[in-house]
Each structure stands twice: as structure tokens, then as C-alpha cells.
Design a protein around this motif. Structure first.
Motif, PDB file in Angstrom:
ATOM      1  N   SER A 383      81.862  29.390 128.403  1.00 27.23           N
ATOM      2  CA  SER A 383      82.030  30.554 128.268  1.00 27.23           C
ATOM      3  C   SER A 383      81.456  31.607 128.932  1.00 27.23           C
ATOM      4  CB  SER A 383      81.290  30.949 126.678  1.00 27.23           C
ATOM      5  OG  SER A 383      81.797  29.909 125.720  1.00 27.23           O
ATOM      6  N   GLY A 384      80.508  31.018 130.036  1.00 22.65           N
ATOM      7  CA  GLY A 384      79.890  32.169 131.307  1.00 22.65           C
ATOM      8  C   GLY A 384      78.712  32.713 130.642  1.00 22.65           C
ATOM      9  N   LYS A 385      78.054  32.259 129.519  1.00 18.60           N
ATOM     10  CA  LYS A 385      77.027  32.593 128.913  1.00 18.60           C
ATOM     11  C   LYS A 385      75.632  31.960 129.252  1.00 18.60           C
ATOM     12  CE  LYS A 385      79.680  34.682 125.320  1.00 18.60           C
ATOM     13  NZ  LYS A 385      79.790  34.808 123.735  1.00 18.60           N
ATOM     14  N   LEU A 386      75.893  30.986 130.278  1.00 20.74           N
ATOM     15  CA  LEU A 386      74.704  30.034 130.457  1.00 20.74           C
ATOM     16  C   LEU A 386      73.729  30.748 131.699  1.00 20.74           C
ATOM     17  CD1 LEU A 386      73.073  27.314 129.622  1.00 20.74           C
ATOM     18  CD2 LEU A 386      74.726  26.079 131.352  1.00 20.74           C
ATOM     19  N   THR A 387      72.756  31.320 131.202  1.00 19.44           N
ATOM     20  CA  THR A 387      71.888  31.806 132.339  1.00 19.44           C
ATOM     21  C   THR A 387      71.211  30.638 133.114  1.00 19.44           C
ATOM     22  OG1 THR A 387      69.909  31.880 130.694  1.00 19.44           O
ATOM     23  CG2 THR A 387      71.497  33.593 130.774  1.00 19.44           C
ATOM     24  N   GLU A 388      70.653  31.100 134.277  1.00 18.56           N
ATOM     25  CA  GLU A 388      69.955  29.841 135.046  1.00 18.56           C
ATOM     26  C   GLU A 388      68.686  29.532 134.152  1.00 18.56           C
ATOM     27  OE1 GLU A 388      67.841  29.671 139.242  1.00 18.56           O
ATOM     28  OE2 GLU A 388      69.036  31.351 138.782  1.00 18.56           O
ATOM     29  N   GLN A 389      67.926  30.561 133.521  1.00 21.08           N
ATOM     30  CA  GLN A 389      66.858  29.811 132.892  1.00 21.08           C
ATOM     31  C   GLN A 389      67.498  28.918 131.850  1.00 21.08           C
ATOM     32  OE1 GLN A 389      64.608  32.886 130.714  1.00 21.08           O
ATOM     33  NE2 GLN A 389      62.774  31.702 130.389  1.00 21.08           N
ATOM     34  N   GLU A 390      68.256  29.436 131.077  1.00 21.70           N
ATOM     35  CA  GLU A 390      68.541  28.651 129.868  1.00 21.70           C
ATOM     36  C   GLU A 390      69.323  27.040 130.408  1.00 21.70           C
ATOM     37  OE1 GLU A 390      69.499  27.320 126.156  1.00 21.70           O
ATOM     38  OE2 GLU A 390      68.296  29.077 126.738  1.00 21.70           O
ATOM     39  N   ASP A 391      69.718  27.113 131.649  1.00 21.83           N
ATOM     40  CA  ASP A 391      70.401  26.001 132.007  1.00 21.83           C
ATOM     41  C   ASP A 391      69.509  25.024 132.298  1.00 21.83           C
ATOM     42  OD1 ASP A 391      72.133  24.238 133.444  1.00 21.83           O
ATOM     43  OD2 ASP A 391      71.902  25.051 135.491  1.00 21.83           O
ATOM     44  N   GLN A 392      68.056  25.511 132.951  1.00 19.19           N
ATOM     45  CA  GLN A 392      67.149  24.471 133.071  1.00 19.19           C
ATOM     46  C   GLN A 392      66.383  24.231 131.886  1.00 19.19           C
ATOM     47  OE1 GLN A 392      66.498  23.330 135.954  1.00 19.19           O
ATOM     48  NE2 GLN A 392      68.241  24.501 136.994  1.00 19.19           N
ATOM     49  N   LEU A 393      66.046  24.919 131.126  1.00 19.87           N
ATOM     50  CA  LEU A 393      65.571  24.483 129.947  1.00 19.87           C
ATOM     51  C   LEU A 393      66.456  23.686 128.922  1.00 19.87           C
ATOM     52  CD1 LEU A 393      64.048  27.865 128.440  1.00 19.87           C
ATOM     53  CD2 LEU A 393      62.648  26.089 129.312  1.00 19.87           C
ATOM     54  N   SER A 394      67.663  23.917 128.932  1.00 16.65           N
ATOM     55  CA  SER A 394      68.391  22.731 127.996  1.00 16.65           C
ATOM     56  C   SER A 394      68.516  21.723 128.566  1.00 16.65           C
ATOM     57  CB  SER A 394      70.023  23.566 127.944  1.00 16.65           C
ATOM     58  OG  SER A 394      70.586  22.749 127.283  1.00 16.65           O
ATOM     59  N   ALA A 395      68.786  21.491 130.014  1.00 22.35           N
ATOM     60  CA  ALA A 395      68.919  20.468 130.835  1.00 22.35           C
ATOM     61  C   ALA A 395      67.242  19.525 130.538  1.00 22.35           C
ATOM     62  CB  ALA A 395      68.987  20.406 132.291  1.00 22.35           C
ATOM     63  N   GLN A 396      66.270  20.139 130.602  1.00 15.22           N
ATOM     64  CA  GLN A 396      64.888  19.682 130.132  1.00 15.22           C
ATOM     65  C   GLN A 396      64.946  19.123 129.041  1.00 15.22           C
ATOM     66  OE1 GLN A 396      61.839  22.459 131.055  1.00 15.22           O
ATOM     67  NE2 GLN A 396      62.522  22.793 133.358  1.00 15.22           N
ATOM     68  N   SER A 397      65.435  19.550 127.959  1.00  7.28           N
ATOM     69  CA  SER A 397      65.298  19.154 126.558  1.00  7.28           C
ATOM     70  C   SER A 397      66.232  18.132 126.362  1.00  7.28           C
ATOM     71  CB  SER A 397      65.992  20.059 125.663  1.00  7.28           C
ATOM     72  OG  SER A 397      65.192  21.377 125.800  1.00  7.28           O
ATOM     73  N   ILE A 398      67.454  17.820 127.243  1.00  6.77           N
ATOM     74  CA  ILE A 398      68.542  16.926 126.937  1.00  6.77           C
ATOM     75  C   ILE A 398      67.619  15.652 127.690  1.00  6.77           C
ATOM     76  CG2 ILE A 398      70.609  15.864 127.771  1.00  6.77           C
ATOM     77  CD1 ILE A 398      71.645  18.794 127.611  1.00  6.77           C
ATOM     78  N   ASN A 399      67.235  15.776 128.765  1.00 10.18           N
ATOM     79  CA  ASN A 399      66.482  14.815 129.742  1.00 10.18           C
ATOM     80  C   ASN A 399      65.322  14.123 128.634  1.00 10.18           C
ATOM     81  OD1 ASN A 399      66.181  13.165 132.147  1.00 10.18           O
ATOM     82  ND2 ASN A 399      64.462  14.155 132.351  1.00 10.18           N
TER      83      ASN A 399
END
Length: 523
Positions: A383-399
Motif C-alpha cells: 500500500s506504500g505505507k511502510l516507513t523505513e522505521q516500521e520496516d525495520q521494527l516489523s522485520a525485527q519482530s518477525i525474526n
């Protein structure tokens, strides 16, 4: 908005609690203890489980299961005329030569086909004895044969074992004798059917007399089970999770606050349901497919709460809520046994249930939560709403969730081997369940290895979080209900494939949408 949320929450609470405590004949009659399947349970539970097994429904044409049972018990041959036996497999109906448009038949209508049904059921049993998978039609015939047997027992009323044995032996049916207790119960049923004024008092006196035989502990558990069936905690928990997700999705501050509280209320209902099952059964509620689904879901929501507090990211709450609501929905759609009956002897070791099954199911919770966060990550990216900060935080949570899940899965698999050595005399035997657990472990290990070696981007990690859960689905549900073979077949069942296909189609459509948007973005 606030008034609407309060209205929904209060309405759900009122409906569940009032249904549990309203003074009426069905409530009182449902608390009558009955001995069935090796344990004592409330009559309402027996009636609902019996009707659901025969017809697949909890009510019959607006009539409660308890009412259907007691009203027809006076003239039990009427059960043979009720068209409530479910036959919905087209191939089986074609083989038997019965009407294809209908899905419900009476015992008498199916009587001419008894021999053919029995032959098919025997074939299924023979194949299962040789560790072969019966055909779908044979499995359906086996279930139909059991439904006919159950209906036959209802018509003979020998199954209505409500007269307790003083010495703790086998209870008896009031319709097999003419002594004082038998006559008293027959009068109670007659007055219940006629809605006579004295029926309520007769029921309460009967329960009081039975409670004296049972003892305080058992009598309390029967009451708790009646309360459990009245509250329907997992149904209301699923509704509250879904409502909470919808209100949070609205993006309005007030809606998000009340959405959070709806999810918390759903978790309370969820916890009460698990606690009631544990108190009633005197064991951890993880002994069959249904229990593992609702327990996995509870651990998932507990983990969501911990992550929300730890990372201060309330956005994770909505992801957990929608996945939990879907799991609750699937727990009712899939052909899994929801009853509280006695489990297979191999599952009666509370110690091994605690250290093995709970560990494995908890790993599934981590993987399911990772899948939920992965969906959110990919949807925001598409949707084009993924900020750089959210991208990193989300990936950290998944990992982090995948790491926790892998640790729990590995530990649970090893503990399962210790259990297998005690139960079956060998640590590992490449049983289908063991094989798929190992495949799942290797699958997630591969994902984490690629992530550690920096060969998997944040986007790829989110995609892997979704694809990896398909392995969990096969290990958890597919082995028992689609393969139905091996030493773990004590938990086997059949059916539900169509709902699994729907799930896979939705996931495939979602990933197609995500990749299409990503490809368009590159252009």
C-alpha cells in the motif's frame, strides 16, 4: 463511536452471562448429571454433543438439544422417525442409492441400507488396522454407521444413564427399571415435557440427590461444565477479537482505544474458557485438535500482549486479534471434536502433556504471530505505507518470533522423542507426525539461516513468515486429518480439506497481490 463499542461489549457480556444464569427448565434440566464416555457430565453437554454428532447441528429446527432429548425420551421410538441423521457425501449417497438432494434422513429411511453401510465401515476399519488410509467414502460410511448406532441407542433409552451407582460403578437408565428412582425420573421427564409447574423443583431435587452420591468435587465440576456450555467463552472471545480489530482498523483515536479494550475483554473470556476446561477435566486443555487450537490462540494473544508492552507497538495488537479471530472461526468450521470427553490413554500423562504438547503448541503460537506480523508488513509495503522505521521494527519482530518458535519447536520435538520412548519404546521412528515436525524445523531453520547470512531481505523474511506457516499447518492438522496414519493416529480425524484449500487460496491471492504491487512499483 464510544457508545457503540460500550453497547457491543455490554450486549455480549449480558447475552453470555444471562444465558448462564437465567432460571428456566433448560438450565436446570441441563445440570442433571449423566455418566457417558467414561465420565460424569451435565445432561446439556451430553444432549448437545449427541445432536452435533448425529446432525452436525447444536439445535434442531429451533429446538434445543436438551429439549429434543427429553421430550422424545418418553416415547423413545420417535427418535427413529426424526430426519436428523446427516448424510452429506454425494458419492456415498450415490453408492447407497439414496436421494441426492437431501442431506438429512431418519433412521427408518436409512434402515434398508444398513448392510451396505456396515460393509463400507468394516472396510475402513480393516484398512486402518493395516495402517492404510481408508477412502473418503469409507470414512464417511464409518461415521454414518456410528450415527445410526447412536440413534438406535437413543431409541432404546439405555444410553440415558442418569441413575448413579452408590459404589461408583456403572450408572443405569431409568427406562430399564420400575423402582423408585426410575419412576421418579420418568415423572420428571413427563413434567418437563408438559412444562408443569412442579418440574423445576423435581429437577432440583433430583440433582441434589445425585450430588450427595457424587461428592462435592465431582458435583462442582458438573456445574462448571454446565456453565462452560452456557457461557460459550471461545465463541464470544472470537467475536470480541474481531470487533476489536474492526474498531482499531477505523483509525479514529477513540475507536482504537475501545478496540484495544474489546481485545482485552476477549482475552479474559478466552482465559476463562481455558480455565474452566482445565478445572473440569483436571488436566491441561491440550489433548485434542480443538484444545490445541484454542490454547495456541491463547498463547499467541499472551505473546502479543508481551510484545506490545515490550516494544510499545500497539499496532501488533490488531494483527494478533484478526489472526486469533480467524483461528476461533476455523476451530468451529473444521471437523474437530470440541467435547470434553476422556482422551486416549497415551495422552493421560499430565507431565508429558505439560512438557511436550504445550511446548510444541507454543511454538505454533510464535509462528502464527510471525505470520500475522508478516501479513501486516506486506500489506503496508504493497500500500506504500511502510516507513523505513516500521520496516525495520516489523522485520525485527518477525525474526525474533521465528527464533523463539524454532527454539520451542526443537525442544518440543526432543521432548516428544522422550515421550515416544516411554510410550512406544523408541525415541524416533519417522512416523508421519515426526517426519513433518522435522521438515517444519528444517524449513524455519533455513529461513533463519538465510536471514542471518543476509541473503533474505525484510520483504523476503515477511514472505517466508507466511510460507513457513504452511509447514506448520501440514504438521499440525494435515498429518492427523488428511493423512491419518502412524502412531499419532489417536488424534486423527477426517475432512476439512475444503477449508484448508480456501485458506491456501486466500494466502496465494494475497501474495499475488503483494508481488504484483511490488513489480508495478519497480516500473
Amino acid at each position: 463511536m464510544k457508545k457503540s463499542v460500550v453497547f457491543f461489549a455490554v450486549l455480549l457480556s449480558f447475552l453470555s452471562i444471562s444465558s448462564a444464569y437465567a432460571v428456566n427448565l433448560d438450565r436446570d434440566g441441563g445440570r442433571i448429571p449423566i455418566q457417558n464416555h467414561g465420565r460424569i457430565k451435565p445432561l446439556a453437554a451430553f444432549a448437545q454433543e449427541t445432536l452435533q454428532f448425529i446432525s452436525g447441528k447444536k439445535h434442531w429446527h429451533g429446538q434445543s438439544a436438551l429439549n429434543l432429548l427429553l421430550v422424545n425420551s418418553e416415547h423413545s421410538q420417535q427418535f427413529l422417525d426424526i430426519p436428523f441423521i446427516r448424510v452429506d457425501h454425494l458419492g456415498l449417497k450415490k453408492t447407497l442409492g439414496i436421494e441426492g438432494e437431501r442431506n438429512f434422513f431418519s433412521f427408518k429411511e436409512l434402515k434398508p441400507f444398513f448392510h451396505a453401510i456396515e460393509v463400507l465401515a468394516a472396510g475402513a476399519n480393516e484398512k486402518r488396522g493395516k495402517d492404510n488410509r481408508p477412502s473418503v467414502m469409507e470414512q464417511k460410511a464409518e461415521v454414518l454407521y456410528q450415527r445410526l448406532q447412536m440413534t438406535g441407542r437413543l431409541s432404546s433409552t439405555d444410553i440415558l444413564t442418569v441413575i448413579p451407582a452408590v459404589n461408583g460403578g456403572v450408572w443405569t437408565s431409568p427406562y430399564l427399571g420400575h423402582e423408585g428412582q426410575s419412576l421418579a425420573f420418568q415423572k420428571l421427564v413427563s413434567d418437563y415435557s408438559d412444562k408443569a409447574p412442579q418440574a423445576g423443583e423435581e429437577i432440583r431435587q433430583w440433582i441434589a440427590g445425585t450430588d450427595r452420591v457424587l461428592g462435592k468435587g465431582q458435583a462442582v465440576r458438573v456445574r462448571l461444565e454446565a456453565l462452560y456450555y452456557s457461557l460459550q467463552p471461545f465463541l464470544f472471545a472470537g467475536i470480541l477479537y474481531l470487533l476489536g480489530f474492526i474498531f482499531i482498523l477505523g483509525r479514529k483515536p477513540a475507536g482504537q482505544v475501545w478496540g484495544n479494550w474489546l481485545i482485552v475483554l476477549g482475552f479474559i473470556y478466552h482465559s476463562v474458557g481455558l480455565l474452566l476446561r482445565a478445572l473440569i477435566l483436571l488436566r491441561p486443555p491440550v489433548a485434542n485438535m480443538y484444545e490445541t487450537m484454542i490454547f495456541m490462540n491463547w498463547v499467541l494473544m499472551l505473546c502479543v500482549g508481551i510484545f506490545v508492552i515490550w516494544q510499545k507497538r500497539r499496532s501488533l495488537l490488531s494483527s494478533g486479534a484478526i489472526v486469533s479471530a480467524m483461528i476461533m472461526l476455523y476451530a468451529n468450521l473444521l471437523p474437530v471434536d470440541q467435547s470434553l470427553d476422556v482422551v486416549s490413554p497415551v495422552l493421560r500423562s499430565s507431565y508429558w502433556l505439560t512438557v511436550h504438547v504445550i511446548t510444541i503448541v507454543s511454538s505454533y503460537s510464535m509462528f502464527a504471530f510471525a505470520m500475522a506480523v508478516s501479513h501486516r508488513h506486506l500489506f503496508l509495503a504493497a500500500s506504500g505505507k511502510l516507513t523505513e522505521q516500521e520496516d525495520q521494527l516489523s522485520a525485527q519482530s518477525i525474526n525474533r518470533l521465528l527464533q523463539l518458535g524454532l527454539i520451542l519447536l526443537g525442544a518440543g520435538t526432543i521432548l516428544g522423542g522422550i515421550w515416544a520412548n516411554e510410550a512406544w519404546g523408541r525415541f524416533w521412528g519417522w512416523d508421519p507426525k515426526e517426519t513433518w515436525a522435522f521438515i517444519t524445523f528444517l524449513g524455519y531453520m533455513t529461513i533463519l539461516h538465510l536471514r542471518y547470512s543476509k541473503k533474505l531481505t525484510n520483504f523476503g523474511l515477511a514472505v517466508s513468515g507466511i510460507l513457513g506457516f504452511i509447514l506448520v499447518l501440514m504438521t499440525w492438522y494435515g498429518v492427523n486429518f488428511l493423512l491419518g496414519r502412524g502412531l499419532h493416529s489417536y488424534g486423527a480425524g477426517s475432512g476439512g480439506l475444503i477449508w484448508i484449500i480456501y485458506f491456501l487460496l486466500v494466502e496465494a491471492s494475497f501474495l499475488f497481490f503483494v508481488f504484483a504491487r511490488k513489480a508495478r512499483g519497480r516500473k
